[in-house]
Write an enzyme that holds these catalytic residues in place. Structure first.
Site, short mmCIF file in Angstrom:
data_model
loop_
_atom_site.label_atom_id
_atom_site.label_comp_id
_atom_site.label_asym_id
_atom_site.label_seq_id
_atom_site.Cartn_x
_atom_site.Cartn_y
_atom_site.Cartn_z
N GLU A 109 34.65 46.11 36.13
CA GLU A 109 33.16 45.58 35.24
C GLU A 109 32.08 45.61 36.06
OE1 GLU A 109 33.94 41.86 33.50
OE2 GLU A 109 31.70 41.96 32.55
N ASP A 131 38.19 35.22 28.47
CA ASP A 131 37.70 33.98 28.38
C ASP A 131 35.94 34.20 28.13
OD1 ASP A 131 36.63 35.31 30.55
OD2 ASP A 131 37.10 33.71 32.04
O1 KIV Z 1 36.79 37.94 28.96
C1 KIV Z 1 36.47 38.97 28.83
O2 KIV Z 1 36.09 39.40 27.54
C2 KIV Z 1 36.68 40.06 29.80
C3 KIV Z 1 36.33 41.43 29.52
C4 KIV Z 1 34.98 41.53 29.48
C5 KIV Z 1 37.22 42.18 30.36
O3 KIV Z 1 37.19 39.67 30.84
#
Ligand code: KIV
Length: 271
Positions: free
Chosen positions: A181, A44
């Protein structure tokens, strides 16, 4: 080249490290797949990288579905994961299952959702419905308003224990992999051996079983803020900007296009 599905990703823990990336369209998904990347996430983050929003909160299920279908056409071997947008899985487990089914029908092999102990029963329900889940704990960007910004999580002893419990809960619920994260490196090093599924870090240090980066950050396409933990592995932004300028100059000075010698067909020539 090896074919990666969710079972293969899970089985890679302790055997090989997993480089994962985001991609949002056919062209870049194909390039990542050709490079042997095992997992491509339609994150997202596309709200920020592709649509120009400040956060991921505006992303809709339709935004993700369109990208998932393009990415899945570009990929032959990588496992494709659809990130479930904010609001598509929080309201009710039934909604979550229906929305996750749409992601798989659009071409994803699995879905990703954010949350720890609060999402464990939903993860178990999705997995028991045949929908593989990639978990995501630590700094979960859909909670940006609760954090008051994109801030590292798990810094105090108490907060670290909470992230640890979240990770264990999502693992026990049956996730095939888990994003960690923006948490301190020692916390990721504590979680990784404690869970059965591979941990995929982003801003969580080198102890994770794999890493994931946003495509725009690692390729140098991002014109805005690039997280400090990211390394630029290419300068595509610079290359593209130079390409656009060279094209604009060539049109302005009339060096492009050149005149072409077009063969007119006989019938036309007699007219
Ligand atoms: O939306 C995204 O790109 C993510 C990654 C940073 C893990 O959730």
């Amino acid at each position: 080249m090896k074919k990666w599905n969710t079972a293969a990703i899970r089985a890679a823990k302790g055997v090989e490290r997993l480089p994962c990336v985001t991609a949002y369209d056919y062209t870049f998904a194909r390039l990542a797949d050709n490079a042997g990347i095992p997992l491509v996430l339609v994150g997202d983050s596309l709200g920020m990288t592709m649509l120009g929003y400040e956060t991921t909160l505006n992303v809709t299920l339709d935004d993700i579905l369109r990208s998932v279908s393009a990415v899945s056409r570009g990929v032959q071997n990588a496992c494709v994961v659809a990130d479930m947008p904010f609001g598509t899985y929080q309201a009710s487990p039934d909604d979550a299952v229906l929305n996750a089914v749409k992601c798989l029908q659009a071409g994803a092999d699995a879905v990703k959702l954010e949350g720890g102990r609060n999402m464990a029963s939903l993860v178990a329900r999705l997995v028991s419905s045949g929908i593989p889940v990639f978990g995501h704990v630590g700094m979960t960007p859909q909670s940006v308003n609760e954090y008051g910004g994109f801030k590292m999580q798990g810094k105090s002893r108490e907060a670290a224990d909470a992230v640890f419990e979240d990770a264990v809960a999502i693992d026990e619920a049956g996730a095939f992999a888990l994003t960690l994260e923006c948490i301190p490196d020692p916390l990721a090093a504590r979680i990784t051996p404690a869970v059965k599924c591979p941990t995929i870090g982003i801003g969580a240090g080198p102890s994770c079983d794999g890493q994931i980066l946003v495509m725009h950050d690692l390729l140098g396409l991002n014109t805005g803020h690039v997280p400090s933990f990211c390394r630029k592995f290419a300068k595509l932004g610079e290359v593209a900007a130079n390409g656009f300028s060279a094209y604009a100059d060539a049109v302005r000075d009339a060096s492009f296009p050149p005149s072409r010698k077009v063969q007119t067909c006989k019938q036309d020539a007699t007219k």
